[in-house]
Design a protein around this motif. Structure first.
Motif, PDB file in Angstrom:
ATOM      1  N   ASN A  38       0.856  -1.180   0.000  1.00  0.00           N
ATOM      2  CA  ASN A  38       0.000   0.000   0.000  1.00  0.00           C
ATOM      3  C   ASN A  38       0.894   1.233   0.000  1.00  0.00           C
ATOM      4  OD1 ASN A  38      -2.168   1.715   0.139  1.00  0.00           O
ATOM      5  ND2 ASN A  38      -2.542   1.390   2.328  1.00  0.00           N
ATOM      6  N   PRO A  39       1.483   1.563  -1.157  1.00  0.00           N
ATOM      7  CA  PRO A  39       2.391   2.731  -1.193  1.00  0.00           C
ATOM      8  C   PRO A  39       1.614   4.029  -1.036  1.00  0.00           C
ATOM      9  CG  PRO A  39       2.020   1.892  -3.405  1.00  0.00           C
ATOM     10  CD  PRO A  39       1.350   0.933  -2.482  1.00  0.00           C
ATOM     11  N   LEU A  40       2.263   4.964  -0.329  1.00  0.00           N
ATOM     12  CA  LEU A  40       1.645   6.274  -0.136  1.00  0.00           C
ATOM     13  C   LEU A  40       1.788   7.120  -1.394  1.00  0.00           C
ATOM     14  CD1 LEU A  40       2.915   7.095   3.455  1.00  0.00           C
ATOM     15  CD2 LEU A  40       0.679   6.204   2.777  1.00  0.00           C
ATOM     16  N   PRO A  41       0.763   7.846  -1.743  1.00  0.00           N
ATOM     17  CA  PRO A  41       0.872   8.710  -2.940  1.00  0.00           C
ATOM     18  C   PRO A  41       1.788   9.889  -2.674  1.00  0.00           C
ATOM     19  CG  PRO A  41      -1.226   9.076  -1.824  1.00  0.00           C
ATOM     20  CD  PRO A  41      -0.572   7.923  -1.123  1.00  0.00           C
ATOM     21  N   ALA A  42       2.272  10.458  -3.730  1.00  0.00           N
ATOM     22  CA  ALA A  42       3.147  11.637  -3.619  1.00  0.00           C
ATOM     23  C   ALA A  42       2.348  12.822  -3.113  1.00  0.00           C
ATOM     24  CB  ALA A  42       3.773  11.951  -4.969  1.00  0.00           C
ATOM     25  N   PRO A  43       2.982  13.709  -2.321  1.00  0.00           N
ATOM     26  CA  PRO A  43       2.248  14.886  -1.827  1.00  0.00           C
ATOM     27  C   PRO A  43       1.839  15.784  -2.987  1.00  0.00           C
ATOM     28  CG  PRO A  43       4.591  15.071  -1.343  1.00  0.00           C
ATOM     29  CD  PRO A  43       4.378  13.696  -1.856  1.00  0.00           C
TER      30      PRO A  43
END
Length: 430
Positions: free
Chosen positions: A18-23
């Protein structure tokens, strides 16, 4: 045929990333004002100083050197030991600087001056005054210390050992004296300990219940209501269930049986009430297996719980079998102690359990007790009906003639699912 218990585990565990999206925007640079002078304050180093252990360098004599060579009596056999063990009647003179060490601040009638010499400030005892310290809070224990010591000193306790008469006549006299409260009993003087508005309306004498004293009663508590009916529906079958001890692979549990119909349970209870103590009945009652329960907690001693029957002294009700009225007993509360307490919860169903140990049904009928069972019942009942029971028990214990016979009162039949009789078994009951 044997079955091996095993637990199936997954060979491959699926892991989901579950990779975090880029800001959505670049991070902001915040300007936090910092005063550099706060590092120059002495409080800044308090945490470091408290975490730093102090070196404790202590010699073998703990800072108090003691030269034992000054006393020859410790090394020579017949040397003079008057320096270590002075004569009580001829004590050496104490140095004036050390005289204040002998002062008991709580019981002394005078005070010592700073020079070390005692001086009488007043004729009365001066209590100890605690010095004023800013970080020391004067608690109630410190303030009461001087008062408690003075009160204990003023009132010494006198322990007088008086002879106690333990003869048989003295015991009878004390027992008879304990009934004086009941002779002058007034129900209007009784008050509830927590509810002042509640008043007593009637009183009962307490007696052991001789009708059921020979029976052993256990208290079972279920984590959930037994049976297959909802909580809002009445189930008369629960009053006459059967619990059969079971054992499988070293685990002990209880098998629970109920009647199939409500009418069968009602008829079984009415037949038991109509039968005398050692009555015989050819009617068989079938109990069906429901499920297994495991014991969570067992209390072998239950000193404060009893079975109580409030009897107003009315005449007994006539039964269909015996046309004579039941014997009338005095008005009172009749009690019977509880042997054990058990907490039960549902046992997980094991499909690999051998079917030979399971009884799918039990048929119960009342039979006449054997001579051993009747003798055991008579011995237990003698506790409350025989005035000389304690004397007879003491003589029997001294001679070693007390034995524990096996118990039993009813018999049953084990049947399979098709209703065929397999074997005869003993089922314990009233």
């Amino acid at each position: 045929m044997s079955f091996k218990k095993s637990k199936l585990d997954l060979l491959v565990r699926v892991r989901y990333s579950n990779p975090l999206p880029a800001p959505p925007c670049p991070p902001k640079l915040l300007d936090i004002p910092t005063d550099p002078m706060r590092y120059a304050r002495p409080e800044f180093l308090n945490d470091i100083a408290s975490d730093t252990p102090l070196p404790m360098i202590v010699d073998a004599e703990c800072g108090m050197p003691l030269d034992l060579g000054k006393w020859e009596c410790l090394w020579e056999q017949n040397a003079d030991d008057s320096d270590l063990n002075p004569d009580i009647n001829n004590l050496p003179k104490l140095d004036p600087k050390d005289q204040f060490l002998l002062l008991d601040s709580a019981t002394s009638s005078g005070i010592f001056t700073p020079s070390g010499h005692p001086g009488s400030a007043s004729g009365t005892s001066t209590p100890t005054v605690m010095p004023h310290v800013s970080w020391l809070r004067k608690t109630e224990y410190i303030s009461r210390e001087g008062v408690s010591r003075s009160s204990h000193a003023a009132e010494p306790k006198m322990h007088i050992d008086e002879p106690v008469d333990v003869s048989h006549s003295a015991q009878l006299r004390d027992i008879e004296a304990s009934f004086n409260a009941t002779d002058n009993f007034d129900i209007s003087t009784i008050k509830h300990p927590n509810k002042p508005n509640v008043t007593a309306v009637e009183s009962y004498e307490i007696f052991p219940d001789a009708d059921v004293w020979a029976n052993a009663y256990d208290l079972f508590r279920f984590s959930e209501r037994p049976g297959d009916r909802p909580l809002d529906s009445e189930d008369p079958r629960l009053d006459c269930a059967i619990l059969r001890p079971m054992e499988s692979d070293g685990d002990h549990f209880l098998a629970y049986y109920l009647t199939k119909e409500d009418e069968t349970a009602v008829e079984f209870k009415s037949d038991r009430q109509a039968l005398p103590v050692n009555g015989v009945s050819s009617t068989e009652t079938a109990f069906q297996f429901v499920r297994d329960y495991e014991v969570v907690k067992v209390e072998q001693e239950v000193p404060n719980e009893f079975l109580l029957v409030i009897d107003d002294g009315d005449e007994g009700v006539k039964s269909e079998v015996d046309t004579k009225p039941l014997e009338r007993r005095p008005k009172g509360v009749y009690y019977k102690n509880i042997e054990r307490k058990m907490l039960l919860k549902k046992k997980r169903i094991n499909s690999y359990e051998p079917a030979a140990q399971k009884w799918h049904a039990i048929k119960v009928r009342h039979v006449e007790m054997s001579d051993e069972e009747q003798q055991e019942r008579t011995e237990i009942l003698a506790e409350v009906v025989d005035p000389n029971y304690l004397f007879a028990k003491a003589d029997a214990d001294a001679e070693g003639e007390v034995e524990e016979p096996e118990r039993g009162a009813e018999d049953g039949l084990m049947v399979d699912e098709g209703g065929e009789i397999i074997d005869a078994v003993d089922v314990f009951g009233e």
